[in-house]
Structures are given as C-alpha cells and as structure tokens.
Enzyme design. Structure first.
Site, PDB file in Angstrom:
ATOM      1  N   SER A   1      64.444  58.936  32.291  1.00 30.61           N
ATOM      2  CA  SER A   1      64.472  60.403  32.171  1.00 30.61           C
ATOM      3  C   SER A   1      64.525  61.088  33.532  1.00 30.61           C
ATOM      4  CB  SER A   1      63.249  60.888  31.386  1.00 30.61           C
ATOM      5  OG  SER A   1      62.058  60.388  31.956  1.00 30.61           O
TER       6      SER A   1
ATOM      7  N   THR B   1      74.208 103.795  10.439  1.00 34.30           N
ATOM      8  CA  THR B   1      73.824 102.755   9.479  1.00 34.30           C
ATOM      9  C   THR B   1      75.147 102.220   8.959  1.00 34.30           C
ATOM     10  OG1 THR B   1      73.743 104.289   7.625  1.00 34.30           O
ATOM     11  CG2 THR B   1      71.668 103.936   8.795  1.00 34.30           C
ATOM     12  N   HIS B   2      75.204 100.920   8.707  1.00 33.67           N
ATOM     13  CA  HIS B   2      76.469 100.265   8.318  1.00 33.67           C
ATOM     14  C   HIS B   2      77.547 100.482   9.382  1.00 33.67           C
ATOM     15  CE1 HIS B   2      74.680 100.075   4.217  1.00 33.67           C
ATOM     16  NE2 HIS B   2      74.242 101.294   4.546  1.00 33.67           N
TER      17      HIS B   2
ATOM     18  N   SER C   1      91.022  90.760  34.056  1.00 33.46           N
ATOM     19  CA  SER C   1      91.878  89.777  33.406  1.00 33.46           C
ATOM     20  C   SER C   1      92.977  89.388  34.380  1.00 33.46           C
ATOM     21  CB  SER C   1      92.483  90.386  32.138  1.00 33.46           C
ATOM     22  OG  SER C   1      93.669  89.703  31.795  1.00 33.46           O
TER      23      SER C   1
ATOM     24  N   LYS D   1      92.407  95.612  32.379  1.00 29.92           N
ATOM     25  CA  LYS D   1      91.180  95.179  31.723  1.00 29.92           C
ATOM     26  C   LYS D   1      89.952  95.215  32.626  1.00 29.92           C
ATOM     27  CE  LYS D   1      90.627  93.723  28.147  1.00 29.92           C
ATOM     28  NZ  LYS D   1      90.908  92.471  27.449  1.00 29.92           N
TER      29      LYS D   1
ATOM     30  N   ASN E   1      86.260  93.756  31.610  1.00 31.20           N
ATOM     31  CA  ASN E   1      85.562  93.120  30.487  1.00 31.20           C
ATOM     32  C   ASN E   1      84.050  93.101  30.677  1.00 31.20           C
ATOM     33  OD1 ASN E   1      88.057  92.538  29.273  1.00 31.20           O
ATOM     34  ND2 ASN E   1      88.258  90.646  30.472  1.00 31.20           N
TER      35      ASN E   1
ATOM     36  N   GLU F   1      78.659  89.921  26.817  1.00 28.96           N
ATOM     37  CA  GLU F   1      79.348  88.939  25.962  1.00 28.96           C
ATOM     38  C   GLU F   1      78.735  87.551  26.118  1.00 28.96           C
ATOM     39  OE1 GLU F   1      83.902  89.320  25.705  1.00 28.96           O
ATOM     40  OE2 GLU F   1      83.359  90.364  27.540  1.00 28.96           O
TER      41      GLU F   1
ATOM     42  N   TYR G   1      51.966  58.996  20.449  1.00 27.41           N
ATOM     43  CA  TYR G   1      53.176  59.194  21.260  1.00 27.41           C
ATOM     44  C   TYR G   1      54.310  58.291  20.788  1.00 27.41           C
ATOM     45  CZ  TYR G   1      56.469  59.257  25.112  1.00 27.41           C
ATOM     46  OH  TYR G   1      57.611  59.379  25.854  1.00 27.41           O
TER      47      TYR G   1
HETATM   48  N1  ARG Z   1      59.284  59.838  30.447  1.00 25.43           N
HETATM   49  C1  ARG Z   1      58.365  59.820  29.366  1.00 25.43           C
HETATM   50  C2  ARG Z   1      58.494  61.097  28.534  1.00 25.43           C
HETATM   51  O1  ARG Z   1      59.076  61.986  28.983  1.00 25.43           O
HETATM   52  C3  ARG Z   1      56.971  59.714  29.877  1.00 25.43           C
HETATM   53  C4  ARG Z   1      56.019  59.098  28.925  1.00 25.43           C
HETATM   54  C5  ARG Z   1      56.398  57.664  28.706  1.00 25.43           C
HETATM   55  N2  ARG Z   1      55.416  56.944  28.035  1.00 25.43           N
HETATM   56  C6  ARG Z   1      55.612  55.715  27.604  1.00 25.43           C
HETATM   57  N3  ARG Z   1      54.656  55.114  27.029  1.00 25.43           N
HETATM   58  N4  ARG Z   1      56.770  55.132  27.748  1.00 25.43           N
HETATM   59  O2  ARG Z   1      58.027  61.179  27.409  1.00 25.43           O
END
Ligand code: ARG
Length: 463
Positions: A26, A158-159, A280, A286, A288, A293, A320
C-alpha cells in the site's frame, strides 16, 4: 537461507512472489500518512516510557530518530520500498537504520492493525478541520454577497418556471443554509473520528501495562475506544465522513447547476470573472463556466467512493481484514475532491457579478406577481379558490395581449373582478411583492439583511 520478509518472514520458507508483493503493498498510496504515523509512534513511545516498558533513553532515541526520519521524508531523502509494504514498516525500517536496534522496540505492545486505524483517524481529523475552514470561507463569501444583494430582485423558480419574485440575497442565503448543515454534520462526524484505537494491538489488546487514556491525551483524542476487536476493524467513521462529503458535493452540484444556467446567454443573470472560466479552441466567442461544471461532475466520484467504502465494509467478519487496506484511496480522493471543490467555490463566490437589470427584467416576465394578486383579492374578502380563478383568467388575458399583470390597466383587471381597485398596483410591482413577504425566513429585503446578520454571527461563533 531463503530471503523472506524482514518484518514477518520468520515462519516463511520462500520469498513473496514479486507480483504479489507489488499487488499487496500500500506504500504507493499510504505514504501520505507519514506525519500522522510518526505522531502516533511518538505518543506510543512516550506512553511506553511512562509505564516503564521503555527506558527514558530508549524513548529519546526513538523520538529523535522518528523526527529525523520525518525530515528525511519531507526533504525527499527517503526512498519508499515496496518490499516494506506500507508506510508503517517503511518508517520503522528507516528508524532502525538510523538509530540501530533500539528502533525495533517501538512496535512493542502494538500492531499495524491498531496503528493504521490510528493514523487514518489522525489524518481524517486534520482533514476535517481544514475542510471546515474552507466551508467557513465559502459561507462567509455567500453571506457578504447576500448582504450586498438584499434588494436585488430576480425570479424565484419552481419546476424551473418563473414562480414568484425573490431577492438574489435570499437565494444566496438558501445556499448558505445547505452549507451550514454540511458544516454541522462534519463537526458531528468529527466526534466519532476523534477516538483512539491504539492499544487494541492486533485484535485482543496487549499483555503490556499500557495506559491508553494517556496515549489518547497525548494525541488529542477525546478518549480511547471501548472494544479492541471493534477498534481495528470498523471503518464506519470513514464511511460517515464520505457520506458527509457526498452531501456537500451534492449541494455544490446544485449551486454549480444554477451558475451554469445563469451564466448562459439565455439567462445572462451572472457574470463570472474570466479567471474562473476557459475558452474554446474552435469557437472564439465561448467563455465556459468550467469551475462549476467540473464541481458538478466531481460529485459523481465522491458518491462512488461512498459506495466503495460501504461495499468494502459489508459482511466483513471481526476483526481486521486486509480488505480494509482498500479504504485509503477512496477516502483520500474524497478529501482531495471536496477540498478542491470548496476552495474553488470559496475563491469564486465573492466575484460573482449579478446583472441586476437582467434579473429584474426576467422577474417582470412570467407573471411572477400572480400570487400577490390572488392574496390581494383574498384580503378583500374573496375565498382563495375564487381568487385563483380570477387571477388565472387575468394571466390568460395578459398572455393574449403580451402584457405583464402590472402592465394591465385598472379597467382591464376589473373585467375579471370588480373587487380590484386602484391600490392593486401596490402589490403587483416586484418591490411590493418581495417586501410583503416580511416574516422570519421570508424574502423581504429587511428579512434578508437580518438573516445575513444571524448567519454571520453563527460563523463568528465558530472559533
Ligand atoms: N497496510 C495495512 C492497511 O492499510 C496496514 C495494516 C496491515 N495489517 C496486517 N495485519 N497485514 O490496512
């Protein structure tokens, strides 16, 4: 010897598959938690020293080391390693590289499970406070503009059909009310974010004599969580925040839609400064309204993140699960998207230019004072349903003659009811119509000014 993972490879017979390592890491997206990870670790080490699990010297070495790692990261000197999976293990490895094996004591009595839950809460708490500031800035802009435009008459719809005249200030304060509720929701959500999960360890707590109330105090949390299993598993606080954000984006999309309509040549109610617009490449004429938007479009991704997070959490058994690693990208993108949208709006709103003459002209068309004529007849004793009928016929006649009600002569109006007298023209004018709605929450200019005052006071009371 096989080269297995340094942090947990003891029981493994072979190294992680290269793609699996990449797939499960991660670090690419959780590196933005580094300051909060270090903040949590410093509090944890401090508490451990206070309860006698670490010595004072060990604590100092760890804290100094963590601050040095923080500097390295800030200055771009640390190379994130995918092999170390996430921000937690990257920071810990950098710490140990810096201060030696005492760094390995930091993880005593905790797990990445309670660590990551703590980091996200710290990060989200800070984000909520920044978002609240931007919301306040936007509301301030709306309230100031509403005060300036308290007498500016425009058609109320309204509408999306002309209904009754209102003041532009009243319309702006309607937007402000939406944002006021968004602000209150965000503050309420913050209460459930600001609770400390650290100490839950992997899921069951720890055998070390930790003092969770002390860690909570050190990190500015209101209290520690009640149950270790719940602490490491639930992400309802992130879902709740994303729900708050989705509602705010929904409100911003409504404002955006009106701005897009109003800046069109067909409405022409509002001018946006050039710096908030683009041109544009093919149509030279234009200009915009890109900011509204885009904000309107971005509401969609925040709704999507809300659905992702709900689905991510659905059916997860305690405690977890790795699924929860997927909470970060939707949550971070929600924070970024809402933050950017609020900032753009807060920058833009004070520079909205009302074309008062065009708004007034539009209110004159569309028979927007028809209800006033009906109310006039009722006040002279006619039942409302009969008055509705009389006014309907007057409007039909006006349409035939291409005249607004206020442009018909007294004789013309009297064709439909002899109750009509000279004083009818007091209520058929736009100014008469808005001024007559003179009660708490109404559109009369003096009510709008009073409402803007109250709204301004609410903002002042926030800090
Ligand atoms: N990178 C993990 C997360 O975001 C951290 C926790 C990981 N825990 C584990 N037991 N692998 O959730």
């Amino acid at each position: 010897m096989t080269d297995t993972n340094a942090a947990w490879g003891g029981r493994f017979a072979e190294a992680t598959d290269a793609f699996v390592a990449e797939f499960t890491a991660s670090i690419r997206f959780d590196q933005r938690l580094y300051r909060h990870d270090i903040q949590g670790s410093i509090a944890h080490a401090t508490m451990l020293a206070e309860v006698g699990v670490l010595t004072a010297d060990e604590r100092s070495a760890i804290v100094d080391g963590l601050l040095a790692v923080q500097d390295d990261i800030k200055e771009g000197r640390l190379e994130w390693s995918v092999a170390l999976e996430d921000v937690h293990m990257n920071v810990e490895a950098a710490l140990t590289a810096k201060i030696g094996s005492v760094g390995k004591k930091l993880h005593t009595g905790r797990s990445r499970n309670d660590q990551v839950a703590t980091d996200i809460r710290l990060y989200l708490r800070e984000s909520i406070d920044l978002l609240a500031q931007e919301l306040t800035r936007l509301q301030q802009g709306l309230i100031t503009l509403a005060e300036q435009e308290a007498d500016t008459i425009m058609p109320g719809f309204t509408h999306l059909q002309s209904a009754q005249p209102v003041t532009f200030g009243h319309h702006l304060l309607a937007w402000n009310e939406m944002l006021q509720r968004d602000f209150e929701r965000l503050q309420d959500c913050r209460k459930r974010v600001n609770i400390l999960p650290l100490g839950a360890a992997a899921l069951a707590g720890t055998t070390f004599p930790i003092d969770r109330a002390r860690t909570a105090e050190l990190l500015g949390f209101d209290r520690p969580t009640e149950n270790s299993l719940d602490s490491v598993s639930d992400r309802d606080f992130a879902i709740e925040f994303t729900h708050c954000a989705a509602l705010t984006m929904m409100h911003l999309s409504r404002m955006s839609e009106e701005l897009v309509l109003w800046t069109s040549a067909q409405f022409n109610f509002i001018d946006l400064p050039d710096r908030f617009c683009t041109g544009s490449s093919i149509m030279p004429q234009k200009k915009n309204p890109d900011v509204p938007e885009l904000v309107r479009g971005k509401s969609g991704r925040v709704y999507g993140h809300l659905m992702s997070l709900l689905t991510l959490m659905k059916s997860q058994p305690l405690a977890y699960n790795k699924d929860n690693q997927e909470d970060k990208e939707p949550l971070f993108d929600t924070i970024d998207t809402l933050g950017g949208s609020l900032r753009a709006f807060a920058d833009m709103v004070p520079h909205l230019q009302a074309r008062k003459d065009v708004m007034r002209e539009a209110a004159l068309r569309g028979y927007s004072t028809a209800t006033d004529l009906a109310d006039y007849l009722v006040k002279k004793g006619m039942p409302f349903r009969d008055a509705h009928e009389v006014v309907g016929k007057s409007v039909a006649y006006g349409l035939e003659q291409s005249k607004d009600l206020s442009e018909l002569t007294l004789e013309e109006l009297q064709r439909f009811s002899d109750t009509v007298a000279e004083d009818v023209f007091d209520v058929l004018t736009l100014d008469g119509s808005v001024s007559a709605r003179d009660h708490f929450g109404g559109t009369a200019p003096n009510q709008v000014r009073a409402a803007a005052q109250r709204a301004g006071k609410r903002l002042a009371d926030r800090t």
